[in-house]
Design an enzyme around this catalytic site. Structure first.
Site, PDB file in Angstrom:
ATOM      1  N   LYS A  95       0.882  -1.170   0.000  1.00 38.68           N
ATOM      2  CA  LYS A  95       0.000   0.000   0.000  1.00 38.68           C
ATOM      3  C   LYS A  95       0.918   1.217   0.000  1.00 38.68           C
ATOM      4  CE  LYS A  95      -2.696   2.956   2.565  1.00 38.68           C
ATOM      5  NZ  LYS A  95      -3.630   3.466   3.489  1.00 38.68           N
ATOM      6  N   ASN A 205      -9.204   2.396   9.247  1.00 43.08           N
ATOM      7  CA  ASN A 205      -8.436   2.075  10.443  1.00 43.08           C
ATOM      8  C   ASN A 205      -8.973   2.818  11.671  1.00 43.08           C
ATOM      9  OD1 ASN A 205      -4.862   1.736  11.067  1.00 43.08           O
ATOM     10  ND2 ASN A 205      -6.503   1.716  12.516  1.00 43.08           N
TER      11      ASN A 205
HETATM   12  C1  DXP Z   1      -3.666   2.430   8.207  1.00 41.09           C
HETATM   13  C2  DXP Z   1      -3.720   3.131   6.949  1.00 41.09           C
HETATM   14  O1  DXP Z   1      -3.381   2.604   5.933  1.00 41.09           O
HETATM   15  C3  DXP Z   1      -4.195   4.526   6.955  1.00 41.09           C
HETATM   16  O2  DXP Z   1      -3.158   5.322   6.506  1.00 41.09           O
HETATM   17  C4  DXP Z   1      -5.407   4.553   6.100  1.00 41.09           C
HETATM   18  O3  DXP Z   1      -5.300   5.438   5.068  1.00 41.09           O
HETATM   19  C5  DXP Z   1      -6.669   4.588   6.876  1.00 41.09           C
HETATM   20  O4  DXP Z   1      -7.137   5.865   7.176  1.00 41.09           O
HETATM   21  P1  DXP Z   1      -8.217   6.075   8.362  1.00 41.09           P
HETATM   22  O5  DXP Z   1      -7.471   5.843   9.610  1.00 41.09           O
HETATM   23  O6  DXP Z   1      -8.730   7.473   8.183  1.00 41.09           O
HETATM   24  O7  DXP Z   1      -9.297   5.050   8.172  1.00 41.09           O
END
Ligand code: DXP
Length: 256
Positions: A95, A205
């Protein structure tokens, strides 16, 4: 859902940072039924005992690991982090985050395209965290990305879908590229809305990790994503400006 060479049932990708404890993270991951967990190399490469325990818990979930380059602010840093992640996690999936601005954690889309090209040519399956800009998305596909991950809103903001119009446009423009809304989701209804737009999946997340009850919230997201996908597949009615009676007037009782 097909992502690169793998097929998944679940359309939820879950992050593993910010939970009250590794045990709660693992329980939430199981409750979410996510088959892909994203992990940060920077955290897991630490040789401390907590790092080892964390990794063991991730392995026990049986999920596919999607390492991320979270916190990288340059092409060089992101490429090096991806190459280290390939060694540590034994996977060519990455990612890709190249952050361009501190307040919004907005992707540096120029650096992102460059890093995506370098990594794709090096055999990586790149999952780019990008904006909802169509031209950038085209460049990422040209660079070798077979999945696109536009933001819903800034990471950690919980604002939901800031620009549903742009996300809808992107879906129409890339009917055959798997699209995953990544970041900014705060509530299950936000995730359901992304799925109703025809998105293939949602990555989140903070909304689970920072909920008062992360395990319960993980379950709520799993249900919302399933509901949103079912609604999309059921071909929703068209929205109208004017009322249309839902009760037929024909055969109405006649009172003399
Ligand atoms: C864990 C991860 O990959 C984060 O950088 C992702 O973009 C999720 O973002 P949120 O925490 O806003 O859901």
């Amino acid at each position: 859902m097909q992502l690169y060479d793998k097929t998944f049932e679940s359309r939820l990708l879950l992050g593993t940072a910010l939970y009250p404890s590794p045990a709660i993270m693992a329980e939430a991951a199981r409750a979410s039924r996510a088959e892909i967990l994203t992990v940060s190399l920077r955290r897991e490469s630490a040789a401390q005992r907590t790092g080892q325990d964390f990794w063991a818990l991730i392995r026990e979930t049986g999920a596919t690991v999607l390492p991320n380059t979270a916190g990288c602010h340059s092409v060089k840093e992101a490429v090096t982090t991806a190459q280290m992640a390939r060694e540590v996690f034994n996977t060519s999936w990455i990612k890709l985050e190249v952050i361009g601005e501190a307040d919004t954690l907005q992707p540096d889309v120029f650096g992102l395209v460059e890093a995506a090209r370098i990594l794709s040519e090096d055999g990586f399956a790149v999952f780019p965290y990008t904006t909802d800009d169509l031209v950038v998305a085209e460049r990422l596909v040209e660079a070798g990305c077979r999945v696109l991950m536009p933001w819903g809103a800034p990471i950690g903001s919980g604002r939901g879908l800031n620009n549903p119009y742009a996300l809808r446009t992107m879906r129409a423009h890339f009917p055959d590229v798997p699209l995953i809304v990544d970041a900014g989701i705060g509530l299950p209804s936000h995730a359901a809305a992304a799925m109703e737009l025809g998105y293939d999946a949602v990555l989140l997340n903070t909304a689970v990790a920072k909920a008062g009850d992360p395990v319960r919230m993980a379950q709520a997201f799993a249900k919302a994503i399933e509901a949103g996908r079912a609604a999309y597949e059921a071909d929703p009615m068209e929205m109208r400006d004017m009322a249309a009676p839902s009760t037929p007037v024909l055969g109405k009782a006649f009172l003399a």
